[in-house]
Design a protein around this motif. Sequence first.
Motif, PDB file in Angstrom:
ATOM      1  N   PRO A 260       0.628  -1.521  -0.064  1.00  0.00           N
ATOM      2  CA  PRO A 260       0.307   0.235  -0.431  1.00  0.00           C
ATOM      3  C   PRO A 260       0.720   1.283   0.101  1.00  0.00           C
ATOM      4  CG  PRO A 260      -0.579  -1.567   2.032  1.00  0.00           C
ATOM      5  CD  PRO A 260       0.471  -1.628   1.007  1.00  0.00           C
ATOM      6  N   PHE A 261       0.189   2.524  -0.599  1.00  0.00           N
ATOM      7  CA  PHE A 261       0.804   3.587  -0.417  1.00  0.00           C
ATOM      8  C   PHE A 261       0.481   4.784   0.377  1.00  0.00           C
ATOM      9  CE2 PHE A 261       2.424   1.533  -4.359  1.00  0.00           C
ATOM     10  CZ  PHE A 261       4.133   2.308  -4.422  1.00  0.00           C
ATOM     11  N   ASN A 262       0.757   5.799   1.356  1.00  0.00           N
ATOM     12  CA  ASN A 262       0.546   6.122   1.783  1.00  0.00           C
ATOM     13  C   ASN A 262      -0.130   5.939   3.047  1.00  0.00           C
ATOM     14  OD1 ASN A 262       0.631   8.958   0.188  1.00  0.00           O
ATOM     15  ND2 ASN A 262      -0.356   8.104  -0.954  1.00  0.00           N
ATOM     16  N   VAL A 263      -0.026   4.713   3.702  1.00  0.00           N
ATOM     17  CA  VAL A 263      -0.605   4.070   5.477  1.00  0.00           C
ATOM     18  C   VAL A 263       0.480   3.686   5.765  1.00  0.00           C
ATOM     19  CG1 VAL A 263      -1.942   1.730   5.895  1.00  0.00           C
ATOM     20  CG2 VAL A 263      -2.042   2.556   3.561  1.00  0.00           C
ATOM     21  N   ASN A 264       0.297   4.689   6.658  1.00  0.00           N
ATOM     22  CA  ASN A 264       1.535   4.749   8.114  1.00  0.00           C
ATOM     23  C   ASN A 264       1.864   3.093   8.419  1.00  0.00           C
ATOM     24  OD1 ASN A 264       3.848   6.016   9.171  1.00  0.00           O
ATOM     25  ND2 ASN A 264       2.655   7.645   9.687  1.00  0.00           N
ATOM     26  N   GLU A 265       2.232   2.604   8.195  1.00  0.00           N
ATOM     27  CA  GLU A 265       2.981   1.112   8.435  1.00  0.00           C
ATOM     28  C   GLU A 265       4.513   0.273   7.421  1.00  0.00           C
ATOM     29  OE1 GLU A 265      -0.237  -2.007   8.256  1.00  0.00           O
ATOM     30  OE2 GLU A 265       1.647  -3.589   9.629  1.00  0.00           O
ATOM     31  N   ASN A 266       4.622  -0.398   8.193  1.00  0.00           N
ATOM     32  CA  ASN A 266       6.462  -0.784   7.635  1.00  0.00           C
ATOM     33  C   ASN A 266       6.061  -1.616   6.708  1.00  0.00           C
ATOM     34  OD1 ASN A 266       8.609  -0.454   7.045  1.00  0.00           O
ATOM     35  ND2 ASN A 266       9.368  -0.406   9.085  1.00  0.00           N
ATOM     36  N   PHE A 267       5.586  -1.858   5.539  1.00  0.00           N
ATOM     37  CA  PHE A 267       5.289  -2.517   4.867  1.00  0.00           C
ATOM     38  C   PHE A 267       7.306  -3.785   4.612  1.00  0.00           C
ATOM     39  CE2 PHE A 267       2.087  -0.419   4.640  1.00  0.00           C
ATOM     40  CZ  PHE A 267       0.473  -0.821   5.097  1.00  0.00           C
ATOM     41  N   GLU A 268       7.621  -2.512   4.510  1.00  0.00           N
ATOM     42  CA  GLU A 268       9.374  -3.123   4.069  1.00  0.00           C
ATOM     43  C   GLU A 268       9.351  -4.352   4.191  1.00  0.00           C
ATOM     44  OE1 GLU A 268       9.719  -1.375   1.448  1.00  0.00           O
ATOM     45  OE2 GLU A 268       8.182   0.138   1.118  1.00  0.00           O
ATOM     46  N   ASP A 269       9.243  -4.861   4.991  1.00  0.00           N
ATOM     47  CA  ASP A 269       9.630  -6.254   5.238  1.00  0.00           C
ATOM     48  C   ASP A 269       9.212  -6.913   5.642  1.00  0.00           C
ATOM     49  OD1 ASP A 269      12.466  -4.676   6.341  1.00  0.00           O
ATOM     50  OD2 ASP A 269      11.559  -4.142   7.979  1.00  0.00           O
ATOM     51  N   PHE A 270       7.966  -7.737   4.960  1.00  0.00           N
ATOM     52  CA  PHE A 270       7.109  -8.631   5.811  1.00  0.00           C
ATOM     53  C   PHE A 270       6.402  -8.684   3.994  1.00  0.00           C
ATOM     54  CE2 PHE A 270       3.811  -5.487   7.813  1.00  0.00           C
ATOM     55  CZ  PHE A 270       3.334  -5.702   6.856  1.00  0.00           C
ATOM     56  N   PHE A 271       6.781  -7.380   3.374  1.00  0.00           N
ATOM     57  CA  PHE A 271       5.468  -7.790   1.582  1.00  0.00           C
ATOM     58  C   PHE A 271       6.275  -7.823   1.062  1.00  0.00           C
ATOM     59  CE2 PHE A 271       3.662  -6.462  -1.759  1.00  0.00           C
ATOM     60  CZ  PHE A 271       1.927  -7.020  -1.697  1.00  0.00           C
ATOM     61  N   HIS A 272       6.212  -8.869   0.237  1.00  0.00           N
ATOM     62  CA  HIS A 272       7.171  -9.066  -1.340  1.00  0.00           C
ATOM     63  C   HIS A 272       6.241  -8.929  -2.544  1.00  0.00           C
ATOM     64  CE1 HIS A 272      10.280 -11.636  -2.357  1.00  0.00           C
ATOM     65  NE2 HIS A 272       9.851 -11.150  -3.478  1.00  0.00           N
ATOM     66  N   PHE A 273       6.631  -8.480  -3.810  1.00  0.00           N
ATOM     67  CA  PHE A 273       5.554  -8.356  -4.974  1.00  0.00           C
ATOM     68  C   PHE A 273       5.543  -9.277  -5.253  1.00  0.00           C
ATOM     69  CE2 PHE A 273       5.960  -7.143  -9.527  1.00  0.00           C
ATOM     70  CZ  PHE A 273       5.001  -6.257  -9.661  1.00  0.00           C
ATOM     71  N   HIS A 274       4.428  -9.055  -5.833  1.00  0.00           N
ATOM     72  CA  HIS A 274       4.047 -10.344  -6.910  1.00  0.00           C
ATOM     73  C   HIS A 274       3.463 -11.065  -7.946  1.00  0.00           C
ATOM     74  CE1 HIS A 274       1.169 -10.939  -3.037  1.00  0.00           C
ATOM     75  NE2 HIS A 274       0.989 -11.960  -3.475  1.00  0.00           N
ATOM     76  N   VAL A 275       3.192 -11.558  -8.677  1.00  0.00           N
ATOM     77  CA  VAL A 275       1.886 -11.169  -9.056  1.00  0.00           C
ATOM     78  C   VAL A 275       1.561 -12.719  -9.721  1.00  0.00           C
ATOM     79  CG1 VAL A 275       1.184 -10.846 -11.980  1.00  0.00           C
ATOM     80  CG2 VAL A 275       3.527  -9.816 -11.259  1.00  0.00           C
ATOM     81  N   GLU A 276       0.027 -12.608 -10.487  1.00  0.00           N
ATOM     82  CA  GLU A 276      -1.090 -13.690 -10.149  1.00  0.00           C
ATOM     83  C   GLU A 276      -2.109 -13.921 -11.174  1.00  0.00           C
ATOM     84  OE1 GLU A 276      -2.798 -14.059  -5.491  1.00  0.00           O
ATOM     85  OE2 GLU A 276      -1.110 -14.196  -4.871  1.00  0.00           O
ATOM     86  N   PHE A 277      -1.882 -14.826 -11.862  1.00  0.00           N
ATOM     87  CA  PHE A 277      -2.692 -15.312 -12.724  1.00  0.00           C
ATOM     88  C   PHE A 277      -3.500 -15.787 -12.622  1.00  0.00           C
ATOM     89  CE2 PHE A 277      -0.437 -13.535 -16.404  1.00  0.00           C
ATOM     90  CZ  PHE A 277       0.757 -12.972 -16.130  1.00  0.00           C
ATOM     91  N   TYR A 278      -4.336 -16.210 -13.092  1.00  0.00           N
ATOM     92  CA  TYR A 278      -6.150 -16.617 -12.573  1.00  0.00           C
ATOM     93  C   TYR A 278      -6.832 -16.421 -14.012  1.00  0.00           C
ATOM     94  CZ  TYR A 278      -5.330 -13.832  -7.524  1.00  0.00           C
ATOM     95  OH  TYR A 278      -5.514 -13.475  -7.128  1.00  0.00           O
ATOM     96  N   PRO A 279      -6.182 -17.626 -14.220  1.00  0.00           N
ATOM     97  CA  PRO A 279      -6.816 -19.002 -15.731  1.00  0.00           C
ATOM     98  C   PRO A 279      -8.617 -18.786 -14.941  1.00  0.00           C
ATOM     99  CG  PRO A 279      -4.775 -19.436 -15.952  1.00  0.00           C
ATOM    100  CD  PRO A 279      -4.807 -18.717 -14.745  1.00  0.00           C
ATOM    101  N   PRO A 280      -9.896 -18.258 -15.882  1.00  0.00           N
ATOM    102  CA  PRO A 280     -11.202 -18.998 -15.542  1.00  0.00           C
ATOM    103  C   PRO A 280     -11.203 -19.901 -16.168  1.00  0.00           C
ATOM    104  CG  PRO A 280     -10.964 -16.960 -17.235  1.00  0.00           C
ATOM    105  CD  PRO A 280      -9.158 -17.546 -16.816  1.00  0.00           C
TER     106      PRO A 280
END
Lengths: 322, 588
Positions: A260-280
């Motif tokens: 998230p952006f502009n949320v006053n919480e420290n996400f840096e160490d536990f959140f990891h960018f990722h992409v998910e594909f959901y084919p229907p």
Amino acid sequence: MMEIRYNPLTDEWVMVSSSRRARPVLPSENACPLCPGVLELEKNYDLATFENRFPALKMDAPEVVQENNLLKKMKSKGVCEVIMYTSEHNSALPRMSLNQIEKLILVWRDRTYEISKFNSVKYIFLFENRGKEVGATLSHPHGQLYAFPFVPKRIQAKLDSMKEHYSQYKKCVLCEIISEEIAKDERIIYQNDGFIAIVPFYARFPYEVHIYPKRHVTSILDMTNNEIKDFAKTLKAVTMKYDKLFAQEFPYMMCFFQKPFNVNENFEDFFHFHVEFYPPKRDKDKIKWMASVETGTWNFINPSLPKEVADRLKDAEVRLDD
Amino acid sequence: MERYRVILGERFTLPNKDCLLQFELVNLENTKKSYRLLKLFEIPVNVDKIFLNNWQSWGSCDSFPITLDISKYFENPPSKDFILAFTPEPKIFSNPENLMSDYFIAYGDTFMGFLKSEVSHNFFVYNKNKKSISVYVDLFGKELEPGEKITLEPVIVLKGNELEKLLETYGSLVADENKLNSDKEIRVGWCSWYQYFTNINYDELKKNVRILKKLREEKGIPYRFVQIDDGYQKDIGDWLKTNSKFPEGLNGIVKSIKEAGFIAGIWLAPFSISETSSIFLEHQDWLVKNENGAPKIAFRNWEKNIYGLDLSNEEVLNWLKDLFTELKRIGFDYFKIDFLFSGAIPGERKKKVSPIEAYRTGLKVIREAIGSSFLLGCGAPLLPSVGLVDGMRIGADTSPNWIEDIVSPFPNAKVALRNVVTRYFMHKRWWNNDPDCLLLRGKDTNLSKSMRRLYSYVSAALSNMIIESDDMGNVDEDGLNILKESLKLCDGEPRVFNLQTDKKVYVIGVKGLPNGNYIMIANLENEDLEIEIPKSAKQWTGIKSKTIKVPARDVVIVRDQVRKLKVERIRRKDDNRLVNYYWDGDSK
């Protein structure tokens, strides 16, 4: 009517956007409104973005009046943009050159950076719906961006879960999963220096694929130049494999998950960018429906074994040459 | 994070994991009882150095050897006259057996910090003889009825070996506890202090405004505000009257600044009253008193005794409200409020409130009077100011001098810059960090070009406020180029590594910028150094450099340059929707 309503039964927000979807006037019945000079983009372009003509969120959203404390609502303040991958009408991610996908990543970065400057924006969600099976009405290659004034429920669930793991083990859960998957090498369908693509152990859809950057990055903005190149290769490889395996333009929902952006919480160490594909689809001609169990309980029944699906996708060989 | 509720006085063992502790104080006597200093717990500590933080803007935040004797710095004037600026607990602070740390402390793999300071002053004391850390709250005589119970301000314990992660987590927890979410930001500004000090006059102000306007228009430097500093006022406490150097009064100052298209800013020390001011002569009952009922000297400056306003007194608060309402009406929209500690000194007040409560009441009155204008705190107790200011000075005064001593809190570019680095985690979480002014001129300064660049680049990499303080007639192309290059470094996600090294050489990783990540190595030492980039900095930025040579008192940047697209941003004429067209350098 344009507002965001609170569901106190599930603690989630619902975007109400009942503006009449008046069909814009096109020069001819078959004209594509996304092609250069037709409707949405007056100029010729290589890549482009524009604010959605019928947005669910916009920065100058109408004010809302709270009726009471029970039925709460908020302004639909945010951004909905369409992201044009290329001016070539008949292209698609798997058919685009690596150079074009790299440029697309730079556009995703630019929009993320620019929109994250609005303090009211808390979450920037990049996505693509490909194919009529997931509601895409225009075939011209494009994705979208929603910038929410809140952190959506499923994202919050991810954040909470990843945070809990970090607070227990002081390690990012996705960093650990990446190490585990690389060590096991059972579900990886593609990898390069910067990224791996896997059918995850916990896949919900039969042909679900996740892309993880090997380095711990929290948003698309964190990637290095080499990682951008590797990300482009990975996106191309995954989408080409889908098309190759089924010998068709395989539909999917592609969702990017960043911090998230502009949320006053420290996400840096536990959140990891990722992409998910959901084919229907669960096979070439069979739909995997989001039916009662999936929709009502948020629990999925996956009729396929991720390892077997991974083997099939891994075996679908593709060439990434430009 | 697990939460523990502990009745003060009951047996308690500190858990060896991340936790939040809430201590409850109960009056078990049959009579009303007043409470002052309370020890929450004490733990044995066996380390060589400790990361300490002083309660106030100017005080040090750094890793110090446990043998440090801070008291010797306050034995003689002028520092002795300023001791209340550096602690509301002078006896504990001055005891050479103690090392005091306000609000938070770190040692070994442990970090402890209070999440708020709205009532009590909260601090830690390392005792050299006992080799232990005691955790204290001072309630300054708060009274509890028989049986009454209060919850003291919460303290967290975090475990980990990377101090930067612990500081950032603490910063976010404080923000969350205080429900902060400010979007106010202001950059770039000009301030009169570090060139003119109290000698600023109307002609010099107007001259600088003219040059700043020209630089904005011709060189595209985005100066937005001009702030007059100390030197315009009749006296400390008499803020609405100007001295003979400003014959056009405050209206003239505002007019000159605003006509050039800048936001008008003003400095004042609103909680301080000099012995020659009209307030002192007419309203001694408005001042904080000592135990004998006489006005208590908060500090000595301007060759005068300075007293603190009693911010529990309604008359004082009304005066304060009228003062800021009038300044706002005149046209000021940026307020730098300084020497704020004098509103929080211990002493006798009209109402039975703690100095911290009184201080916060005063800040709230100012906040309400100026509405959405920018409020910059300085010389301020840090944690009690959270949520009430938009910006905060987080270090000592800078200076046109670079002095090697990093303990003395008096004006010194090196010691000021050290705090810019060590308190980086407060920025955007609590407020906008003010690193103090950039001095970019080539004349009237003892700062070399590399020192000026070092200060400026580090402030920018940490995305702090950028405020220049020069006679703009003395700033040459070198100075302007440093500023322009600095502005390109702003607005990423910074993290500072190796905060606890003995040598003051810091590695700052910055990510999240569209044009690419970078690592900045800032060498504050007086020797060339070869630095091995920490693994965690490489991980943060994705940059693979191993060792970097950094000249003495200079800065080196290693970049990962990301390919750039050109972009044209336009609004549609028919419905004003934003459209962005992107293309490669050659392909349009």
